[in-house]
Scaffold this motif. Sequence first.
Motif, PDB file in Angstrom:
ATOM      1  N   GLU A 164       0.807  -1.219   0.000  1.00  0.00           N
ATOM      2  CA  GLU A 164       0.000   0.000   0.000  1.00  0.00           C
ATOM      3  C   GLU A 164       0.845   1.277   0.000  1.00  0.00           C
ATOM      4  OE1 GLU A 164      -3.072   0.079   2.930  1.00  0.00           O
ATOM      5  OE2 GLU A 164      -3.842  -1.896   2.400  1.00  0.00           O
ATOM      6  N   ALA A 165       1.942   1.274   0.738  1.00  0.00           N
ATOM      7  CA  ALA A 165       2.765   2.484   0.843  1.00  0.00           C
ATOM      8  C   ALA A 165       3.615   2.709  -0.394  1.00  0.00           C
ATOM      9  CB  ALA A 165       3.652   2.395   2.084  1.00  0.00           C
ATOM     10  N   THR A 166       4.061   1.620  -1.027  1.00  0.00           N
ATOM     11  CA  THR A 166       5.000   1.748  -2.151  1.00  0.00           C
ATOM     12  C   THR A 166       4.339   1.646  -3.515  1.00  0.00           C
ATOM     13  OG1 THR A 166       5.467  -0.627  -2.044  1.00  0.00           O
ATOM     14  CG2 THR A 166       6.913   0.848  -0.780  1.00  0.00           C
ATOM     15  N   ASP A 167       3.291   0.856  -3.625  1.00  0.00           N
ATOM     16  CA  ASP A 167       2.638   0.653  -4.919  1.00  0.00           C
ATOM     17  C   ASP A 167       1.138   0.436  -4.720  1.00  0.00           C
ATOM     18  OD1 ASP A 167       1.980   0.124  -7.516  1.00  0.00           O
ATOM     19  OD2 ASP A 167       3.513  -1.406  -7.835  1.00  0.00           O
ATOM     20  N   PRO A 168       0.401   1.493  -4.353  1.00  0.00           N
ATOM     21  CA  PRO A 168      -1.043   1.340  -4.084  1.00  0.00           C
ATOM     22  C   PRO A 168      -1.840   0.842  -5.284  1.00  0.00           C
ATOM     23  CG  PRO A 168      -0.410   3.660  -4.184  1.00  0.00           C
ATOM     24  CD  PRO A 168       0.860   2.871  -4.148  1.00  0.00           C
ATOM     25  N   ALA A 169      -1.391   1.162  -6.507  1.00  0.00           N
ATOM     26  CA  ALA A 169      -2.111   0.690  -7.700  1.00  0.00           C
ATOM     27  C   ALA A 169      -2.048  -0.834  -7.786  1.00  0.00           C
ATOM     28  CB  ALA A 169      -1.519   1.318  -8.957  1.00  0.00           C
ATOM     29  N   ALA A 170      -0.880  -1.396  -7.472  1.00  0.00           N
ATOM     30  CA  ALA A 170      -0.747  -2.857  -7.476  1.00  0.00           C
ATOM     31  C   ALA A 170      -1.579  -3.462  -6.354  1.00  0.00           C
ATOM     32  CB  ALA A 170       0.719  -3.249  -7.324  1.00  0.00           C
ATOM     33  N   ALA A 171      -1.615  -2.784  -5.199  1.00  0.00           N
ATOM     34  CA  ALA A 171      -2.414  -3.274  -4.075  1.00  0.00           C
ATOM     35  C   ALA A 171      -3.897  -3.311  -4.455  1.00  0.00           C
ATOM     36  CB  ALA A 171      -2.200  -2.386  -2.858  1.00  0.00           C
ATOM     37  N   ILE A 172      -4.348  -2.299  -5.186  1.00  0.00           N
ATOM     38  CA  ILE A 172      -5.746  -2.248  -5.626  1.00  0.00           C
ATOM     39  C   ILE A 172      -6.093  -3.469  -6.458  1.00  0.00           C
ATOM     40  CG2 ILE A 172      -7.309  -1.049  -7.234  1.00  0.00           C
ATOM     41  CD1 ILE A 172      -6.048   1.583  -6.180  1.00  0.00           C
ATOM     42  N   GLU A 173      -5.228  -3.811  -7.406  1.00  0.00           N
ATOM     43  CA  GLU A 173      -5.511  -4.969  -8.259  1.00  0.00           C
ATOM     44  C   GLU A 173      -5.522  -6.269  -7.462  1.00  0.00           C
ATOM     45  OE1 GLU A 173      -6.684  -4.581 -11.275  1.00  0.00           O
ATOM     46  OE2 GLU A 173      -6.491  -2.470 -10.725  1.00  0.00           O
ATOM     47  N   ARG A 174      -4.652  -6.363  -6.484  1.00  0.00           N
ATOM     48  CA  ARG A 174      -4.624  -7.570  -5.642  1.00  0.00           C
ATOM     49  C   ARG A 174      -5.875  -7.650  -4.761  1.00  0.00           C
ATOM     50  NH1 ARG A 174       0.360 -10.365  -4.678  1.00  0.00           N
ATOM     51  NH2 ARG A 174      -0.239 -10.659  -2.486  1.00  0.00           N
ATOM     52  N   TYR A 175      -6.309  -6.519  -4.229  1.00  0.00           N
ATOM     53  CA  TYR A 175      -7.524  -6.531  -3.406  1.00  0.00           C
ATOM     54  C   TYR A 175      -8.745  -6.882  -4.252  1.00  0.00           C
ATOM     55  CZ  TYR A 175      -4.962  -4.482   0.519  1.00  0.00           C
ATOM     56  OH  TYR A 175      -4.080  -4.258   1.556  1.00  0.00           O
ATOM     57  N   ARG A 176      -8.756  -6.400  -5.488  1.00  0.00           N
ATOM     58  CA  ARG A 176      -9.866  -6.774  -6.378  1.00  0.00           C
ATOM     59  C   ARG A 176      -9.845  -8.275  -6.667  1.00  0.00           C
ATOM     60  NH1 ARG A 176      -9.822  -1.303 -10.134  1.00  0.00           N
ATOM     61  NH2 ARG A 176     -11.700  -0.392  -9.198  1.00  0.00           N
ATOM     62  N   ALA A 177      -8.662  -8.822  -6.836  1.00  0.00           N
ATOM     63  CA  ALA A 177      -8.544 -10.267  -7.047  1.00  0.00           C
ATOM     64  C   ALA A 177      -9.016 -11.024  -5.804  1.00  0.00           C
ATOM     65  CB  ALA A 177      -7.093 -10.628  -7.365  1.00  0.00           C
ATOM     66  N   ALA A 178      -8.706 -10.473  -4.620  1.00  0.00           N
ATOM     67  CA  ALA A 178      -9.126 -11.108  -3.369  1.00  0.00           C
ATOM     68  C   ALA A 178     -10.651 -11.083  -3.234  1.00  0.00           C
ATOM     69  CB  ALA A 178      -8.485 -10.405  -2.178  1.00  0.00           C
ATOM     70  N   LEU A 179     -11.284 -10.016  -3.694  1.00  0.00           N
ATOM     71  CA  LEU A 179     -12.749  -9.947  -3.662  1.00  0.00           C
ATOM     72  C   LEU A 179     -13.375 -10.995  -4.583  1.00  0.00           C
ATOM     73  CD1 LEU A 179     -13.512  -6.107  -3.578  1.00  0.00           C
ATOM     74  CD2 LEU A 179     -13.975  -7.777  -1.775  1.00  0.00           C
TER      75      LEU A 179
END
Length: 212
Positions: A114-129
């Motif tokens: 989240e701190a270093t690459d929030p865009a990548a975190a977003i895609e991972r959270y969407r995958a988790a959903l």
Amino acid sequence: MRRDYYVYFHRDDTGNIFYVGKGTERRAWSTSRHPVWHKYVNERLGGQYNVEIYRDGLSEVEAETIESELIAEYGERLVNWINPGRQFDYQALEEYHQLRDANRSFVEETKTLEATDPAAAIERYRAALIKMRDYESMTLEHGLVADLGVGPDWGDPNILNRLTICLQKLGRYSEMIEEADKYFSEFPSARGMTVGKQIVKRVDKVRSKVER
């Protein structure tokens, strides 16, 4: 020792017992019940049912014992939520918990991004959903209670919480609102949870900003 407890049945118009309970005073006639009971009574019985006192003049311990014996006897015919006669698919339950635990670990690992690459975190959270929706849709039980389709419907709002935080950080407000609205339409009980209330507050604040 108090002996003002009783054990009671709820029956449909054909005499079929669909609920067993214990209580005192007017409990047998109360409609303060679990959603499964309400759905069965309203949708299957048109709101009509009969109350029968099975045994009265009991102590609380006696009432609990008799109630448990009757629930065990009538089992799958009942809409009681706490019921050993419910037909769980234990293999499916084991798979469900394995998938959920793995997904939660994936979410925990994602937090470091989240701190270093929030865009990548977003895609991972969407995958988790997506993964969460898959295992939440699994059939874990058979029988009357399962047929009524009433049960926990909150999913895992912690995933949505992290996703909306990241989307807000990047100013992607419309996506944030869309994700939250979609989630709460599918898992409405999540709104009442502490984390759900935090998400609603966050999203509503952004929604008012976007609408101005």
